[in-house]
Write a protein that holds these residues in place. Structure first.
Motif, PDB file in Angstrom:
ATOM      1  N   ARG A  90       6.548  14.217  -0.191  1.00  0.00           N
ATOM      2  CA  ARG A  90       6.504  15.092   0.993  1.00  0.00           C
ATOM      3  C   ARG A  90       5.488  16.198   0.768  1.00  0.00           C
ATOM      4  NH1 ARG A  90      11.994  17.626   3.206  1.00  0.00           N
ATOM      5  NH2 ARG A  90      12.271  15.442   3.804  1.00  0.00           N
ATOM      6  N   LEU A  91       4.713  16.464   1.805  1.00  0.00           N
ATOM      7  CA  LEU A  91       3.734  17.557   1.765  1.00  0.00           C
ATOM      8  C   LEU A  91       4.284  18.727   2.560  1.00  0.00           C
ATOM      9  CD1 LEU A  91       0.873  18.376   0.822  1.00  0.00           C
ATOM     10  CD2 LEU A  91       0.041  17.621   3.053  1.00  0.00           C
ATOM     11  N   THR A  92       4.379  19.895   1.915  1.00  0.00           N
ATOM     12  CA  THR A  92       4.917  21.072   2.592  1.00  0.00           C
ATOM     13  C   THR A  92       3.946  22.239   2.487  1.00  0.00           C
ATOM     14  OG1 THR A  92       6.042  21.909   0.615  1.00  0.00           O
ATOM     15  CG2 THR A  92       7.267  20.388   2.010  1.00  0.00           C
ATOM     16  N   GLU A  93       4.036  23.115   3.469  1.00  0.00           N
ATOM     17  CA  GLU A  93       3.262  24.356   3.455  1.00  0.00           C
ATOM     18  C   GLU A  93       4.227  25.484   3.148  1.00  0.00           C
ATOM     19  OE1 GLU A  93      -0.195  25.555   6.282  1.00  0.00           O
ATOM     20  OE2 GLU A  93       1.616  26.486   7.106  1.00  0.00           O
ATOM     21  N   GLU A  94       3.950  26.219   2.083  1.00  0.00           N
ATOM     22  CA  GLU A  94       4.864  27.266   1.655  1.00  0.00           C
ATOM     23  C   GLU A  94       4.115  28.578   1.473  1.00  0.00           C
ATOM     24  OE1 GLU A  94       7.110  26.152  -1.753  1.00  0.00           O
ATOM     25  OE2 GLU A  94       7.720  24.204  -0.917  1.00  0.00           O
ATOM     26  N   GLU A 132       0.856  -1.193   0.000  1.00  0.00           N
ATOM     27  CA  GLU A 132       0.000   0.000   0.000  1.00  0.00           C
ATOM     28  C   GLU A 132       0.893   1.245   0.000  1.00  0.00           C
ATOM     29  OE1 GLU A 132      -2.772   0.012   3.165  1.00  0.00           O
ATOM     30  OE2 GLU A 132      -3.748  -1.852   2.570  1.00  0.00           O
ATOM     31  N   MET A 133       0.778   2.050  -1.033  1.00  0.00           N
ATOM     32  CA  MET A 133       1.570   3.281  -1.142  1.00  0.00           C
ATOM     33  C   MET A 133       0.632   4.473  -1.290  1.00  0.00           C
ATOM     34  SD  MET A 133       4.897   2.824  -1.019  1.00  0.00           S
ATOM     35  CE  MET A 133       6.098   1.488  -1.104  1.00  0.00           C
ATOM     36  N   ASP A 134      -0.234   4.684  -0.319  1.00  0.00           N
ATOM     37  CA  ASP A 134      -1.223   5.757  -0.375  1.00  0.00           C
ATOM     38  C   ASP A 134      -0.670   6.992   0.322  1.00  0.00           C
ATOM     39  OD1 ASP A 134      -3.426   7.329  -0.555  1.00  0.00           O
ATOM     40  OD2 ASP A 134      -4.688   6.134   0.779  1.00  0.00           O
ATOM     41  N   THR A 135      -0.440   8.069  -0.454  1.00  0.00           N
ATOM     42  CA  THR A 135       0.109   9.304   0.117  1.00  0.00           C
ATOM     43  C   THR A 135      -0.962  10.371   0.331  1.00  0.00           C
ATOM     44  OG1 THR A 135       0.610  10.183  -2.080  1.00  0.00           O
ATOM     45  CG2 THR A 135       2.321   8.861  -1.007  1.00  0.00           C
ATOM     46  N   SER A 136      -2.211  10.017   0.137  1.00  0.00           N
ATOM     47  CA  SER A 136      -3.284  11.023   0.198  1.00  0.00           C
ATOM     48  C   SER A 136      -3.551  11.511   1.620  1.00  0.00           C
ATOM     49  CB  SER A 136      -4.576  10.453  -0.392  1.00  0.00           C
ATOM     50  OG  SER A 136      -4.991   9.305   0.341  1.00  0.00           O
ATOM     51  N   ASP A 137      -3.114  10.755   2.631  1.00  0.00           N
ATOM     52  CA  ASP A 137      -3.381  11.141   4.014  1.00  0.00           C
ATOM     53  C   ASP A 137      -2.203  11.841   4.678  1.00  0.00           C
ATOM     54  OD1 ASP A 137      -5.920  10.047   3.901  1.00  0.00           O
ATOM     55  OD2 ASP A 137      -5.243   8.053   4.533  1.00  0.00           O
ATOM     56  N   LEU A 138      -1.227  12.253   3.903  1.00  0.00           N
ATOM     57  CA  LEU A 138      -0.061  12.915   4.483  1.00  0.00           C
ATOM     58  C   LEU A 138      -0.452  14.240   5.118  1.00  0.00           C
ATOM     59  CD1 LEU A 138       2.809  12.443   1.861  1.00  0.00           C
ATOM     60  CD2 LEU A 138       2.613  11.367   4.097  1.00  0.00           C
ATOM     61  N   GLU A 139       0.111  14.524   6.283  1.00  0.00           N
ATOM     62  CA  GLU A 139      -0.051  15.820   6.942  1.00  0.00           C
ATOM     63  C   GLU A 139       1.111  16.724   6.522  1.00  0.00           C
ATOM     64  OE1 GLU A 139      -2.572  16.699   8.810  1.00  0.00           O
ATOM     65  OE2 GLU A 139      -3.563  14.737   8.798  1.00  0.00           O
ATOM     66  N   VAL A 140       0.970  18.017   6.824  1.00  0.00           N
ATOM     67  CA  VAL A 140       2.013  18.983   6.476  1.00  0.00           C
ATOM     68  C   VAL A 140       3.325  18.574   7.146  1.00  0.00           C
ATOM     69  CG1 VAL A 140       2.782  21.378   6.703  1.00  0.00           C
ATOM     70  CG2 VAL A 140       0.409  20.867   6.116  1.00  0.00           C
ATOM     71  N   ASP A 141       4.408  18.621   6.365  1.00  0.00           N
ATOM     72  CA  ASP A 141       5.770  18.259   6.781  1.00  0.00           C
ATOM     73  C   ASP A 141       5.955  16.761   7.001  1.00  0.00           C
ATOM     74  OD1 ASP A 141       6.646  20.896   6.638  1.00  0.00           O
ATOM     75  OD2 ASP A 141       6.123  21.302   8.719  1.00  0.00           O
ATOM     76  N   GLU A 142       4.976  15.952   6.658  1.00  0.00           N
ATOM     77  CA  GLU A 142       5.147  14.504   6.688  1.00  0.00           C
ATOM     78  C   GLU A 142       5.671  14.025   5.342  1.00  0.00           C
ATOM     79  OE1 GLU A 142       2.041  12.586   9.912  1.00  0.00           O
ATOM     80  OE2 GLU A 142       1.537  12.542   7.785  1.00  0.00           O
TER      81      GLU A 142
END
Length: 488
Positions: free
Chosen positions: A287-291, A175-185
């Motif tokens: 990676r999910l980032t907030e910019e 399972e490679m689901d990245t849809s639930d990543l939080e910011v900076d995860e």
């Protein structure tokens, strides 16, 4: 004699002869038996069956020994010599060794000869696991478990242990689901080597089998390969050699025609050796980032404001966006970064600046205006305290703004000794005004100002006993009395 008597006598004789012959034969056989028996006993007393052991090395007969422990002792000594204090390795004799017993009637042996041959010819091998990179063995370790641990340790130089174990868990679950990543995860979607790596069984010399620590060091260090180095500013032969872990002699041997006295120039190419990585770790992560989104500055023109004046009517504010990146790294260094998705969560607010476009005439009207906002004249031009006072002093205004007395061009905006901060304005009609002791200056040399425009703030810089404006007037280069020009 009658025939009956003769017949009887013949019968009795024959009988006597037969008995004697039988008795004689029995005696002969008895003597022979006793003789043979005595000989057998004697032979058994002098001879016994013995066992010897023929020794073969790689099917070649090297002799025989009277005790197979002679061979076993040599083998054990050889294996002991190959052992390492810090490493448990499975050792065995490389050559095919065979010991075959034989029963003989003698006690001779070749123990000394056989011992010498075995000590010289027998060699020890270790059973190991080879870490094979692109078909070539890179290192040897003692077991498959150590090989697996070695590769894991090599990977976690560049990926944290927690991230690597999380990747293995996800890989196992497929399972490679990245849809639930939080910011900076982040989530690793691939961790692998840049080359094909296999584990193979191998037999090698015991010294070639490395501990986990030494094997990891060797993989990290890499292998020496010849490279070309371009001479930089400040390089000399010795420094180039030293920078590449070479002696000067080794460096010169790599560069035909070069000696210790050779002159080198910037841009020359030199052969050197450098360690090249055997194996690289390539990782791919999401990676999910907030910019922040930078705001823009919007400029509006206003013809009611003098040119050179401006006002910020709206402060800018940065926006916020979420960006999902796919990041590829090699040995922890960035190779590429691709944007997978973007979402703006807060729009930026533009900064709005209003700039004046109203042109200022540079020629004065000839009638000077009051250079301050209110206030009174605390000192006039003339002799004062034993010396000539060259202008007038204005003190106690309703605010400290200093104003241009007429239209003109700024010719000085700097500090000037006892005058402190000074502004001079050429009114382009023969008249020049000077404003001294300013706390701060709001104009620059070459700037055109209009009558009544703020040019600075009243202060007490330079030789001043209090906050005031010292004001001087010149015409055609000559000092004049300001009161002759002011409407006061």
């Amino acid at each position: 004699m009658s025939e009956v008597e003769d017949s009887l006598i013949h019968k009795c004789y024959s009988k006597s002869i037969s008995g004697l012959l039988l008795t004689s034969l029995l005696c002969v056989f008895m003597m022979m038996y006793l003789l043979v028996g005595a000989t057998t006993v004697k032979a058994e007393e002098s001879l016994s069956i013995q066992t010897i052991y023929h020794v073969y090395v790689d099917d070649k007969h090297i002799g025989f020994v009277n005790d197979e422990e002679v061979v076993e002792t040599i083998v054990q000594e050889k294996l002991e010599e190959g052992k390492s204090e810090d490493l448990e390795v499975s050792l065995h004799i490389k050559e095919e060794l065979e010991v075959i017993p034989e029963f003989v009637f003698h006690t001779r042996s070749q123990n000394k000869k056989v011992t010498g041959v075995l000590e010289e010819d027998l060699t020890v091998e270790a059973s190991a696991i080879a870490v094979v990179v692109e078909g070539e063995p890179a290192v040897y370790v003692a077991s498959e478990e150590e090989a697996d641990e070695l590769l894991k340790e090599y990977i976690i130089q560049y990926v944290s242990k927690e991230d690597y174990e999380a990747f293995l868990d996800v890989l196992e679950e497929e399972e490679m689901d990245t849809s639930d990543l939080e910011v900076d995860e982040r989530m690793y979607t691939d961790i692998d080597f840049n080359k094909e790596v296999e584990l193979e069984e191998a037999t090698v010399e015991p010294n070639d089998v490395l501990s986990l620590k030494d094997a990891l060091t060797l993989l990290k260090k890499g292998v020496l390969e010849e490279k070309v180095y371009e001479v930089q500013e400040g390089d000399v032969l010795g420094s180039i050699a030293n920078d590449h872990d070479l002696t000067l002699k080794e460096f010169l041997s790599l560069n035909e025609g070069l000696d210790e006295d050779s002159l080198i120039q910037i841009g020359d190419e030199m052969n050197v050796t450098a360690y090249e990585s055997v194996l690289d770790v390539v990782t791919v992560q999401v990676r999910l980032t907030e910019e922040s989104i930078p705001y823009e500055t919007e400029v509006k023109e206003d013809d009611s404001m003098w040119k050179g004046e401006q006002e910020v009517t709206q402060e800018g504010k940065e926006g916020i966006q979420l960006i999902e990146y796919e990041i590829t790294e090699r040995n922890g260094s960035l190779m590429k970064r691709d944007v997978l998705s973007e979402e703006i969560t807060e729009e930026p607010v533009n900064r709005i600046v209003v700039k004046g476009t109203k042109e200022t005439p540079s020629r004065g009207s000839g009638q000077l205006g009051w250079p301050a906002v209110g206030g009174y004249i605390s000192s006039y031009q003339g002799n004062r305290w034993g010396r000539f006072h060259r202008g007038i002093d204005i003190a106690r205004p309703s605010n400290y703004d200093i104003l241009a007395a007429d239209n003109g061009t700024v010719t000085q905006a700097s500090s000037q000794g006892g005058y402190g901060n000074v502004v001079r304005i050429d009114h382009n009609n023969g008249v020049e005004t000077m404003y001294a002791h300013l706390d701060s200056i709001d104009v620059s040399v070459g700037q055109t100002v209009s009558k009544g425009q703020k040019i600075g703030v009243m202060g007490q810089t330079g030789n001043s006993t209090g906050i005031h404006l010292h004001f001087e007037v010149y015409e055609d280069g000559n000092l004049r009395d300001p009161m002759d020009y002011l409407n006061r």
